[in-house]
Design a protein around this motif. Sequence first.
Motif, PDB file in Angstrom:
ATOM      1  N   UNK A  41       0.842  -1.187   0.000  1.00 40.99           N
ATOM      2  CA  UNK A  41       0.000   0.000   0.000  1.00 40.99           C
ATOM      3  C   UNK A  41       0.880   1.240   0.000  1.00 40.99           C
ATOM      4  N   UNK A  42       0.650   2.128  -0.950  1.00 47.36           N
ATOM      5  CA  UNK A  42       1.420   3.377  -0.963  1.00 47.36           C
ATOM      6  C   UNK A  42       1.075   4.228   0.262  1.00 47.36           C
ATOM      7  N   UNK A  43      -0.166   4.164   0.737  1.00 47.36           N
ATOM      8  CA  UNK A  43      -0.507   4.904   1.943  1.00 47.36           C
ATOM      9  C   UNK A  43       0.270   4.395   3.146  1.00 47.36           C
ATOM     10  N   UNK A  44       0.396   3.073   3.249  1.00 46.99           N
ATOM     11  CA  UNK A  44       1.158   2.503   4.371  1.00 46.99           C
ATOM     12  C   UNK A  44       2.622   2.897   4.275  1.00 46.99           C
ATOM     13  N   UNK A  45       3.170   2.922   3.059  1.00 50.29           N
ATOM     14  CA  UNK A  45       4.571   3.313   2.880  1.00 50.29           C
ATOM     15  C   UNK A  45       4.785   4.766   3.293  1.00 50.29           C
ATOM     16  N   UNK A  46       3.875   5.650   2.865  1.00 55.82           N
ATOM     17  CA  UNK A  46       4.010   7.059   3.214  1.00 55.82           C
ATOM     18  C   UNK A  46       3.807   7.271   4.716  1.00 55.82           C
ATOM     19  N   UNK A  47       2.902   6.505   5.321  1.00 57.73           N
ATOM     20  CA  UNK A  47       2.686   6.618   6.764  1.00 57.73           C
ATOM     21  C   UNK A  47       3.918   6.160   7.538  1.00 57.73           C
ATOM     22  N   UNK A  55      10.072  14.605   6.035  1.00 53.86           N
ATOM     23  CA  UNK A  55       9.422  15.920   5.895  1.00 53.86           C
ATOM     24  C   UNK A  55       8.255  15.871   4.905  1.00 53.86           C
ATOM     25  N   UNK A  56       7.483  16.921   4.916  1.00 55.12           N
ATOM     26  CA  UNK A  56       6.398  17.073   3.955  1.00 55.12           C
ATOM     27  C   UNK A  56       6.946  17.069   2.532  1.00 55.12           C
ATOM     28  N   UNK A  57       6.147  16.530   1.606  1.00 57.10           N
ATOM     29  CA  UNK A  57       6.519  16.608   0.199  1.00 57.10           C
ATOM     30  C   UNK A  57       6.953  15.296  -0.432  1.00 57.10           C
ATOM     31  N   UNK A  58       6.868  14.187   0.311  1.00 56.14           N
ATOM     32  CA  UNK A  58       7.178  12.879  -0.262  1.00 56.14           C
ATOM     33  C   UNK A  58       6.015  12.407  -1.132  1.00 56.14           C
ATOM     34  N   UNK A  59       6.343  11.845  -2.298  1.00 58.32           N
ATOM     35  CA  UNK A  59       5.366  11.192  -3.166  1.00 58.32           C
ATOM     36  C   UNK A  59       5.784   9.739  -3.330  1.00 58.32           C
ATOM     37  N   UNK A  60       4.883   8.812  -3.015  1.00 56.01           N
ATOM     38  CA  UNK A  60       5.120   7.386  -3.236  1.00 56.01           C
ATOM     39  C   UNK A  60       4.207   6.932  -4.362  1.00 56.01           C
ATOM     40  N   UNK A  61       4.786   6.267  -5.359  1.00 57.97           N
ATOM     41  CA  UNK A  61       4.034   5.752  -6.504  1.00 57.97           C
ATOM     42  C   UNK A  61       4.351   4.272  -6.638  1.00 57.97           C
ATOM     43  N   UNK A  62       3.341   3.465  -6.913  1.00 52.02           N
ATOM     44  CA  UNK A  62       3.553   2.030  -7.105  1.00 52.02           C
ATOM     45  C   UNK A  62       2.977   1.593  -8.442  1.00 52.02           C
ATOM     46  N   UNK A  81       0.735  -1.886 -13.589  1.00 54.93           N
ATOM     47  CA  UNK A  81       0.791  -0.796 -14.562  1.00 54.93           C
ATOM     48  C   UNK A  81      -0.559  -0.504 -15.225  1.00 54.93           C
ATOM     49  N   UNK A  82      -1.661  -0.932 -14.598  1.00 58.03           N
ATOM     50  CA  UNK A  82      -2.994  -0.702 -15.170  1.00 58.03           C
ATOM     51  C   UNK A  82      -3.659   0.554 -14.622  1.00 58.03           C
ATOM     52  N   UNK A  83      -3.035   1.166 -13.635  1.00 55.25           N
ATOM     53  CA  UNK A  83      -3.634   2.354 -13.038  1.00 55.25           C
ATOM     54  C   UNK A  83      -2.578   3.221 -12.394  1.00 55.25           C
ATOM     55  N   UNK A  84      -3.033   4.222 -11.690  1.00 59.98           N
ATOM     56  CA  UNK A  84      -2.147   5.068 -10.900  1.00 59.98           C
ATOM     57  C   UNK A  84      -2.449   4.832  -9.428  1.00 59.98           C
ATOM     58  N   UNK A  85      -1.418   4.497  -8.676  1.00 62.32           N
ATOM     59  CA  UNK A  85      -1.528   4.354  -7.223  1.00 62.32           C
ATOM     60  C   UNK A  85      -0.454   5.244  -6.618  1.00 62.32           C
ATOM     61  N   UNK A  86      -0.879   6.312  -5.976  1.00 64.30           N
ATOM     62  CA  UNK A  86       0.089   7.265  -5.438  1.00 64.30           C
ATOM     63  C   UNK A  86      -0.400   7.821  -4.114  1.00 64.30           C
ATOM     64  N   UNK A 168      -2.301  11.380   1.910  1.00 65.33           N
ATOM     65  CA  UNK A 168      -3.380  11.379   0.924  1.00 65.33           C
ATOM     66  C   UNK A 168      -3.066  10.347  -0.144  1.00 65.33           C
ATOM     67  N   UNK A 169      -3.923   9.354  -0.282  1.00 62.08           N
ATOM     68  CA  UNK A 169      -3.727   8.323  -1.285  1.00 62.08           C
ATOM     69  C   UNK A 169      -4.776   8.408  -2.385  1.00 62.08           C
ATOM     70  N   UNK A 170      -4.349   8.185  -3.618  1.00 68.14           N
ATOM     71  CA  UNK A 170      -5.246   8.232  -4.772  1.00 68.14           C
ATOM     72  C   UNK A 170      -5.009   6.993  -5.620  1.00 68.14           C
ATOM     73  N   UNK A 171      -6.078   6.299  -5.946  1.00 67.21           N
ATOM     74  CA  UNK A 171      -6.005   5.155  -6.853  1.00 67.21           C
ATOM     75  C   UNK A 171      -6.919   5.393  -8.039  1.00 67.21           C
ATOM     76  N   UNK A 172      -6.365   5.446  -9.239  1.00 66.32           N
ATOM     77  CA  UNK A 172      -7.112   5.732 -10.466  1.00 66.32           C
ATOM     78  C   UNK A 172      -7.025   4.540 -11.418  1.00 66.32           C
ATOM     79  N   UNK A 173      -8.172   4.031 -11.865  1.00 67.87           N
ATOM     80  CA  UNK A 173      -8.213   2.963 -12.856  1.00 67.87           C
ATOM     81  C   UNK A 173      -7.979   3.561 -14.240  1.00 67.87           C
ATOM     82  N   UNK A 174      -6.909   3.168 -14.890  1.00 69.81           N
ATOM     83  CA  UNK A 174      -6.571   3.761 -16.188  1.00 69.81           C
ATOM     84  C   UNK A 174      -6.874   2.807 -17.334  1.00 69.81           C
TER      85      UNK A 174
END
Length: 291
Positions: A41-47, A55-62, A81-86, A168-174
């Motif tokens: 989970x990108x949210x778990x990684x960022x947490x 510090x603020x400003x990290x972006x995790x993408x999977x 690689x079927x969507x965006x998970x960040x 803040x986590x966002x998952x987009x089906x692409x």
Amino acid sequence: MPGSPYTDLDRPPLSAARLSRALTPPVGPWRRLDLRSETGSTNADAADAARAGEPEGLVVVAERQTAGRGRRGRVWQSPPRAGLATSVLLRPGEAVTERDWPPAPPTGYGWLPLLAGVALVEAVSRLAELDAGLKWPNDLLVGEAKCAGILAEAVPAAGSAEPPAIVLGIGLNVTLRADELPENPTGLPATSLQLAGATATDRDPLLRALLRGLADWYDRWRAAGGDADACGLREAYLASCATVGRQVRVLLPDGSALTGLATGVDPDGHLLVDTAAGQRRLAAGDVLHLR
């Protein structure tokens, strides 16, 4: 080659080098980008990074999530690689003197997932050329189908008097195909940009547009001291919100439900619903749009 990210040419991999050049200093708005081929989970990684003092400003993408997290403890997986998970790491309670950002009050933190929704609908509308809207509080809709979800999580600070970090986590089906779509326990059908007829499904420009838009709205919100009206965020959210003006059924966190007309979103980001028993002000809940 088995295991190669190029075996499916419709789903090419993202480039960490190109994304970092575009999105991190000296030209980009984010401090650091961490692109992972696979994670739970990108949210778990960022947490985890927040708890370690990042510090603020990290972006995790999977490129692939195996245990992506949704609201109410839901778990979902996505094909590679079927969507965006960040996920992005924010610290809205800390002042940033070089940017003239005062601390944002915790009462305004409920706007952060709505802020992410505005950035997401702007990116999808502009690049994919789809008529997209937002279902309060955390879903991107294309037509009446869910195409993306947003999850905001607070990460308590080590000191009890310090403000929490927000992930803040966002998952987009692409490019998910019909047989790859996740099931939605609330009954809302799922879709992807490709299935909805998007004119563009290249994840690189979509991700860049999303993260730049998110940074821009966050900058406006922080500069306004977390005031969603003063920075134009509330107006922008209401312009894209498909929930306001609809009859809705809302499943509340305690398991109860209510039905009524969604009439607006208040200055703290809460949904206003007129019910037979009077107006309710909701900070959380699963919303079903009624026909």
